[in-house]
Design a protein around this motif. Structure first.
Motif, PDB file in Angstrom:
ATOM      1  N   VAL A 107       0.823  -1.217   0.000  1.00 24.19           N
ATOM      2  CA  VAL A 107       0.000   0.000   0.000  1.00 24.19           C
ATOM      3  C   VAL A 107       0.854   1.263   0.000  1.00 24.19           C
ATOM      4  N   ILE A 108       1.713   1.400   1.008  1.00 27.73           N
ATOM      5  CA  ILE A 108       2.434   2.659   1.170  1.00 27.73           C
ATOM      6  C   ILE A 108       3.347   2.928  -0.015  1.00 27.73           C
ATOM      7  N   GLU A 109       4.138   1.912  -0.413  1.00 28.07           N
ATOM      8  CA  GLU A 109       5.035   2.120  -1.539  1.00 28.07           C
ATOM      9  C   GLU A 109       4.262   2.389  -2.821  1.00 28.07           C
ATOM     10  N   ARG A 110       3.155   1.633  -3.002  1.00 26.85           N
ATOM     11  CA  ARG A 110       2.338   1.862  -4.190  1.00 26.85           C
ATOM     12  C   ARG A 110       1.668   3.239  -4.133  1.00 26.85           C
ATOM     13  N   HIS A 111       1.248   3.635  -2.901  1.00 25.79           N
ATOM     14  CA  HIS A 111       0.623   4.961  -2.766  1.00 25.79           C
ATOM     15  C   HIS A 111       1.616   6.069  -3.098  1.00 25.79           C
ATOM     16  N   GLU A 112       2.860   5.929  -2.645  1.00 25.91           N
ATOM     17  CA  GLU A 112       3.869   6.930  -2.945  1.00 25.91           C
ATOM     18  C   GLU A 112       4.112   7.025  -4.451  1.00 25.91           C
ATOM     19  N   ALA A 113       4.179   5.870  -5.096  1.00 25.66           N
ATOM     20  CA  ALA A 113       4.346   5.873  -6.550  1.00 25.66           C
ATOM     21  C   ALA A 113       3.124   6.487  -7.239  1.00 25.66           C
ATOM     22  N   ALA A 114       1.921   6.118  -6.734  1.00 24.50           N
ATOM     23  CA  ALA A 114       0.691   6.667  -7.323  1.00 24.50           C
ATOM     24  C   ALA A 114       0.598   8.170  -7.092  1.00 24.50           C
ATOM     25  N   GLU A 115       1.064   8.658  -5.928  1.00 23.07           N
ATOM     26  CA  GLU A 115       1.027  10.089  -5.633  1.00 23.07           C
ATOM     27  C   GLU A 115       1.920  10.861  -6.597  1.00 23.07           C
ATOM     28  N   GLN A 116       3.070  10.296  -6.913  1.00 14.74           N
ATOM     29  CA  GLN A 116       3.951  10.931  -7.877  1.00 14.74           C
ATOM     30  C   GLN A 116       3.300  10.997  -9.257  1.00 14.74           C
ATOM     31  N   VAL A 117       2.639   9.897  -9.632  1.00 12.53           N
ATOM     32  CA  VAL A 117       1.938   9.879 -10.919  1.00 12.53           C
ATOM     33  C   VAL A 117       0.809  10.905 -10.915  1.00 12.53           C
ATOM     34  N   ARG A 118       0.058  10.967  -9.783  1.00 12.09           N
ATOM     35  CA  ARG A 118      -1.047  11.922  -9.685  1.00 12.09           C
ATOM     36  C   ARG A 118      -0.540  13.358  -9.790  1.00 12.09           C
ATOM     37  N   LEU A 119       0.568  13.655  -9.087  1.00  6.52           N
ATOM     38  CA  LEU A 119       1.138  14.994  -9.128  1.00  6.52           C
ATOM     39  C   LEU A 119       1.589  15.350 -10.545  1.00  6.52           C
ATOM     40  N   ALA A 120       2.229  14.385 -11.213  1.00  2.68           N
ATOM     41  CA  ALA A 120       2.665  14.630 -12.590  1.00  2.68           C
ATOM     42  C   ALA A 120       1.471  14.863 -13.513  1.00  2.68           C
ATOM     43  N   ALA A 121       0.410  14.054 -13.319  1.00  4.37           N
ATOM     44  CA  ALA A 121      -0.791  14.207 -14.156  1.00  4.37           C
ATOM     45  C   ALA A 121      -1.468  15.546 -13.900  1.00  4.37           C
ATOM     46  N   GLU A 122      -1.508  15.959 -12.628  1.00  2.00           N
ATOM     47  CA  GLU A 122      -2.136  17.224 -12.290  1.00  2.00           C
ATOM     48  C   GLU A 122      -1.389  18.394 -12.920  1.00  2.00           C
TER      49      GLU A 122
END
Length: 448
Positions: A107-122
């Motif tokens: 969860v946490i590692e995947r969330h951190e990776a997903a947060e980076q993707v979300r920030l890049a997409a935003e």
């Protein structure tokens, strides 16, 4: 201490939370000495304290000797319980540690990776949005350049296309609408930090807006529909259609384009509504037109009253100015405000209503004559006070002046014969006796 073993020691006093060693020692010394003795005998209270300590020590020793086995058993039971609890807790901690490691991995590692993707997409989305806004501004800027070229006219080899003023004004308003929408989440957010937009605003939008406003104001200042002076001073019986129908229609069309442009480019306050919006540029340009006509008429009439041979020609000029005002009023009645991107579509109003409201009058010709009369009396009084030939001539010809003024007001308050009658439906003749009386009184009334 057991209840069946009495003791002279006051254990309750020692166990009291408010017990103070200083107070206890002080009371013990005072109990074994006289306060006035010098020096004090401290051996007795010290012996008392030592005896009490020995007594308590003996009592503790006795209690521990009697209760050694129960104490050891109690301690053993507690140690065994603590051991069992510790083993259970360690098992639970190990389970939690393993669960956390699994959670961290899944969860946490995947969330951190997903947060980076979300920030890049935003940020990519913001860039795309900004790019679209910049692209739209550039497109509108290019459109404005073309439209400004289509305007032609002064300083240009191209023939004037006054309708391009309205198109250019709409483009300017659209650009301003985007640039002003700079709040969070709005279309123009961040545009002020883009160099090309700053250049567009500084080198194209600002100059274009000023050029359109200047051209429109010039057209309003040059508005003329009267043909009274078309033939070099024709008399009132010779009012004719000196201007062709095409010229009249061209004047109307140019003026309407100027009116629409000034309406669109008038500053719009924040949160303005259709009910509160006042087209400042439009109203000011029309007021300037009226004031220019009033000042010119006042100066010319004051000179003519001092030199009566020029009065007829001067009154003809004043009649022509007022006829232009009548024609302008009729034209304003026919022009309805266009849909404004910032305030919406107007209802049944026309361009005449805000002007009448700003002047606090119900009629532009009435305003013209009454304003002229109010400023004329002091000028006539100056002529009379100076005396001389001018004052005597004016007094001796006051009947002639009275009739000439009446004819001027009636003639000037008519709609120009060759101008707007075909489209206005307004009568060319009206009742202007009150205005004529006011004008006559402003001159003849001073001569009595």
């Amino acid at each position: 201490m057991a209840d069946d073993e009495p003791s002279y020691i006051d254990y309750e006093a020692f166990l009291d939370p408010t017990f103070s060693t200083t107070s206890f020692a002080n009371s013990l010394v005072l109990a074994t000495n006289n306060a006035s003795d010098t020096p004090l005998d401290l051996s007795t209270p010290l012996s008392r304290v030592l005896f009490d300590v020995q007594e308590i020590d003996t009592h503790i020793d006795s209690l521990t000797t009697k209760s050694a086995v129960p104490i050891l058993e109690y301690t053993k039971d507690h140690a065994e319980s603590s051991g069992r609890i510790l083993s259970e807790v360690e098992a639970q901690v190990a389970s939690l540690t393993e669960g956390y490691k699994t959670l961290e991995k899944e969860v946490i590692e995947r969330h951190e990776a997903a947060e980076q993707v979300r920030l890049a997409a935003e940020r990519l989305c913001q860039t795309v949005k900004l790019g679209r806004a910049v692209s739209r501004c550039i497109m509108l800027g290019r459109q404005l350049e073309v439209q400004m070229g289509e305007m032609g006219g002064a300083g240009s080899a191209k023939r004037e296309d006054h309708r391009a003023m309205v198109r250019s004004s709409n483009t300017v308003v659209s650009l301003r609408q985007i640039l002003d929408a700079s709040g969070p989440g709005e279309e123009g957010e961040g545009l002020d930090r883009v160099d090309v937009i700053a250049t567009l605003n500084r080198e194209l939008l600002g100059p274009a807006e000023r050029s359109i406003v200047s051209r429109a104001q010039q057209i309003i200042r040059e508005f003329s529909m009267s043909s009274l002076l078309a033939n070099g001073g024709a008399s009132s019986q010779q009012i004719g259609a000196a201007a062709t129908y095409a010229q009249v229609e061209e004047t109307k069309s140019r003026t309407i384009s100027a009116l629409l442009s000034l309406y669109l480019l008038s500053p719009v306050p924040q949160e303005a509504t259709l009910a509160t919006f006042e087209p400042g540029l439009l109203v000011n340009a029309l007021q300037d037109y009226l004031q220019t006509g009033l000042k010119s008429s006042l100066a010319a009439l004051a000179r003519a009253l001092a030199t009566l041979p020029t009065l007829e020609r001067t009154l003809l000029e004043i009649s022509a100015r007022c006829q232009n005002i009548v024609a302008l009023e009729t034209l304003l009645e026919t022009v309805k405000p266009p849909s404004h991107p910032l305030v919406g579509k107007a209802g049944d109003e026309n361009f005449l209503q805000p002007l009448l409201h700003s002047l606090d009058t119900s009629s532009l010709p009435s305003y013209f004559w009454r304003s002229l009369a109010s400023s004329l009396s002091p000028r006539v009084r100056e002529i009379v006070n100076r005396g001389g030939v001018s004052a005597r001539t004016l007094r001796s010809n006051r009947d002639r002046v009275r009739e000439a003024i009446r004819e001027c007001v009636n003639r000037g308050s008519q709609l120009p014969t060759s101008s707007l009658r075909s489209t206005s439906g307004r009568s060319a003749v009206g009742n202007w006796e009150r205005e004529a009386a006011v004008m006559v009184s402003s001159i003849v009334g001073v001569l009595r």
